[in-house]
Design a protein around this motif. Sequence first.
Motif, PDB file in Angstrom:
ATOM      1  N   ALA A   1      -2.533   2.155  -0.654  1.00 42.99           N
ATOM      2  CA  ALA A   1      -1.676   1.002  -0.957  1.00 42.99           C
ATOM      3  C   ALA A   1      -0.330   1.520  -1.459  1.00 42.99           C
ATOM      4  O   ALA A   1      -0.292   2.378  -2.347  1.00 42.99           O
ATOM      5  CB  ALA A   1      -2.339   0.132  -2.018  1.00 42.99           C
TER       6      ALA A   1
ATOM      7  N   PRO B   1       2.429   6.507  -6.144  1.00 41.66           N
ATOM      8  CA  PRO B   1       2.864   7.837  -5.715  1.00 41.66           C
ATOM      9  C   PRO B   1       2.564   8.025  -4.228  1.00 41.66           C
ATOM     10  O   PRO B   1       1.509   7.592  -3.763  1.00 41.66           O
ATOM     11  CB  PRO B   1       2.017   8.787  -6.562  1.00 41.66           C
ATOM     12  CG  PRO B   1       0.877   7.972  -7.059  1.00 41.66           C
ATOM     13  CD  PRO B   1       1.352   6.560  -7.135  1.00 41.66           C
TER      14      PRO B   1
ATOM     15  N   LEU C   1       0.854  11.955   0.241  1.00 42.19           N
ATOM     16  CA  LEU C   1       1.130  12.849   1.375  1.00 42.19           C
ATOM     17  C   LEU C   1       2.480  13.551   1.191  1.00 42.19           C
ATOM     18  O   LEU C   1       2.602  14.757   1.426  1.00 42.19           O
ATOM     19  CB  LEU C   1       1.105  12.034   2.674  1.00 42.19           C
ATOM     20  CG  LEU C   1       1.358  12.782   3.967  1.00 42.19           C
ATOM     21  CD1 LEU C   1       0.347  13.906   4.182  1.00 42.19           C
ATOM     22  CD2 LEU C   1       1.331  11.836   5.170  1.00 42.19           C
TER      23      LEU C   1
ATOM     24  N   GLU D   1       1.768   2.019  12.683  1.00 43.72           N
ATOM     25  CA  GLU D   1       3.018   1.270  12.823  1.00 43.72           C
ATOM     26  C   GLU D   1       2.790   0.019  13.665  1.00 43.72           C
ATOM     27  O   GLU D   1       1.899  -0.004  14.518  1.00 43.72           O
ATOM     28  CB  GLU D   1       4.087   2.135  13.521  1.00 43.72           C
ATOM     29  CG  GLU D   1       4.316   3.491  12.881  1.00 43.72           C
ATOM     30  CD  GLU D   1       5.034   3.412  11.545  1.00 43.72           C
ATOM     31  OE1 GLU D   1       5.496   2.310  11.170  1.00 43.72           O
ATOM     32  OE2 GLU D   1       5.122   4.439  10.865  1.00 43.72           O
TER      33      GLU D   1
HETATM   34  N1  CTP Z   1       0.178   8.036   2.316  1.00 44.42           N
HETATM   35  C1  CTP Z   1      -0.132   8.649   1.105  1.00 44.42           C
HETATM   36  N2  CTP Z   1       0.208   8.039  -0.065  1.00 44.42           N
HETATM   37  C2  CTP Z   1       0.832   6.836  -0.073  1.00 44.42           C
HETATM   38  C3  CTP Z   1       1.132   6.202   1.160  1.00 44.42           C
HETATM   39  C4  CTP Z   1       0.789   6.835   2.326  1.00 44.42           C
HETATM   40  O1  CTP Z   1      -0.706   9.735   1.105  1.00 44.42           O
HETATM   41  N3  CTP Z   1       1.140   6.266  -1.235  1.00 44.42           N
HETATM   42  C5  CTP Z   1      -0.128   8.737   3.564  1.00 44.42           C
HETATM   43  C6  CTP Z   1      -1.188   8.082   4.416  1.00 44.42           C
HETATM   44  O2  CTP Z   1      -2.462   8.629   4.141  1.00 44.42           O
HETATM   45  C7  CTP Z   1      -0.731   8.433   5.832  1.00 44.42           C
HETATM   46  C8  CTP Z   1       0.773   8.518   5.729  1.00 44.42           C
HETATM   47  O3  CTP Z   1       1.040   8.698   4.336  1.00 44.42           O
HETATM   48  O4  CTP Z   1      -1.175   9.715   6.228  1.00 44.42           O
HETATM   49  C9  CTP Z   1       1.532   7.349   6.266  1.00 44.42           C
HETATM   50  O5  CTP Z   1       1.355   6.222   5.517  1.00 44.42           O
HETATM   51  P1  CTP Z   1       2.297   4.939   5.673  1.00 44.42           P
HETATM   52  O6  CTP Z   1       1.876   3.965   4.621  1.00 44.42           O
HETATM   53  O7  CTP Z   1       2.277   4.495   7.067  1.00 44.42           O
HETATM   54  O8  CTP Z   1       3.717   5.581   5.383  1.00 44.42           O
HETATM   55  P2  CTP Z   1       4.856   5.201   4.434  1.00 44.42           P
HETATM   56  O9  CTP Z   1       5.604   6.460   4.194  1.00 44.42           O
HETATM   57  O10 CTP Z   1       4.337   4.499   3.251  1.00 44.42           O
HETATM   58  O11 CTP Z   1       5.795   4.297   5.297  1.00 44.42           O
HETATM   59  P3  CTP Z   1       5.821   2.708   5.543  1.00 44.42           P
HETATM   60  O12 CTP Z   1       4.759   2.086   4.683  1.00 44.42           O
HETATM   61  O13 CTP Z   1       7.171   2.353   5.165  1.00 44.42           O
HETATM   62  O14 CTP Z   1       5.524   2.574   6.998  1.00 44.42           O
END
Ligand code: CTP
Length: 401
Positions: free
Chosen positions: A280, A307, A310, A329
């Motif tokens: 989340a 936080p 990744l 996406e």
């Molecule tokens: N991820 C993570 N910690 C977070 C959010 C995401 O480790 N707080 C990791 C997910 O496990 C995944 C990757 O980041 O491997 C992509 O997550 P996503 O939510 O799609 O990327 P965001 O950078 O949050 O971009 P957006 O939500 O704007 O699409």
Amino acid sequence: MQGKRILLGITGGIAAYKIAFLIRILKKRGAEVKCIMTPASSDFISPLVVATLSENPVGIEFWDKKTGVWTNHVDYGLWADVFVVAPLTANTLAKMAAGVCDNLFLATYLSMKCPTIVAPAMDLDMYAHPTTHRNLDQLIRDGVTIIPAESGQLASGLEGEGRMAEPETIVEAIDRFFNKTEATKALNGQKVLITAGPTYEAIDPVRFIGNHSSGKMGFALAQACLNQGAEVVLISGPTQETLSHPNLTCISIVSAEELFAQVKEFWETCSIGIFSAAVADYRPEVKVDQKIKKSEEHVQLTLVKNPDVLSWAGSLKNETQLLIGFALETSNLLENATDKLTRKNLDIIVMNTLEDEGAGFGHATNKIALLDAHNNFTKFELKSKIAVAKDIVSYLINYKK
Ligand code: CTP
């Protein structure tokens, strides 16, 4: 043999009765056993005996004429670590050599993703016949391991070569196979950190903000890495999935902050990170201690950023560590994934979209594309999540930084 998945194929020869003993030994050694039988073999050993000893249903026909339920030969192929055929009759040998596919057993052989070992059994003249030699040679060329038939008294009353190897000999051959594959597995000595499932962000003691992630993809990835000899640390949010393996450490978390704390604990010690968790992005600023009552007409929830776990792992990644992230996406897939790959300092990003039918949350299937830091872009077909996990793991095994 603990936890190994052995698919046992039984064909119609007298030696089929010995398979009951083979199944018992394999089960005692801790293997999981599933059996498929040719229709003719049930004249030699009862499917009830085979099902009872293996503790699994037996596959004989493509579909059950009473219930209409279809038996998926592809699933057997994906499930097994090794396919052992005992006894192998001259008839099924010839069909395997020629690629004939007129029963469930043969369709499964043609769908196998793992190696096949066969123990032929036939009368001495049949075993000595040039046709049999030609067919066995063809199987060897196709990568099949043959456990030679032994000499002794045959069901025909004759003496000579043609008896199926004894169950103990077959077990030794399976042991040799596993020892050899254990020693040559691509992820031997590697420690892989995997994040999986959703995170739940508490609003009050009974409510949370979450998402529909099932954890299936992350658990399939853990299984694929374990199959390749890796030690795996699997950190997962709430899920129905379960997995146990001697090389697996499973850690349950609920919130993104708990996930972050565990990743901080392990990332430095791992050589590969696969972050498939649907974390989340935001959590409620305050977690109310008591259940929020519905007294107000409007309730406002202030969310604060979680936080980015990744990104944190990417920022600390050393020269040898491989980091794989996921991008789910709904628009501009390639553009957004490229941005995420660079921004989070990843080596590979797994792209999927909810636009494809059968892909993403909750489904047993997924359709992905991989983009790597060298700008290679590879698309894959819609597959089961187990098959997708295998594709991802073989891609990272062959990936050069
Ligand atoms: N991820 C993570 N910690 C977070 C959010 C995401 O480790 N707080 C990791 C997910 O496990 C995944 C990757 O980041 O491997 C992509 O997550 P996503 O939510 O799609 O990327 P965001 O950078 O949050 O971009 P957006 O939500 O704007 O699409």
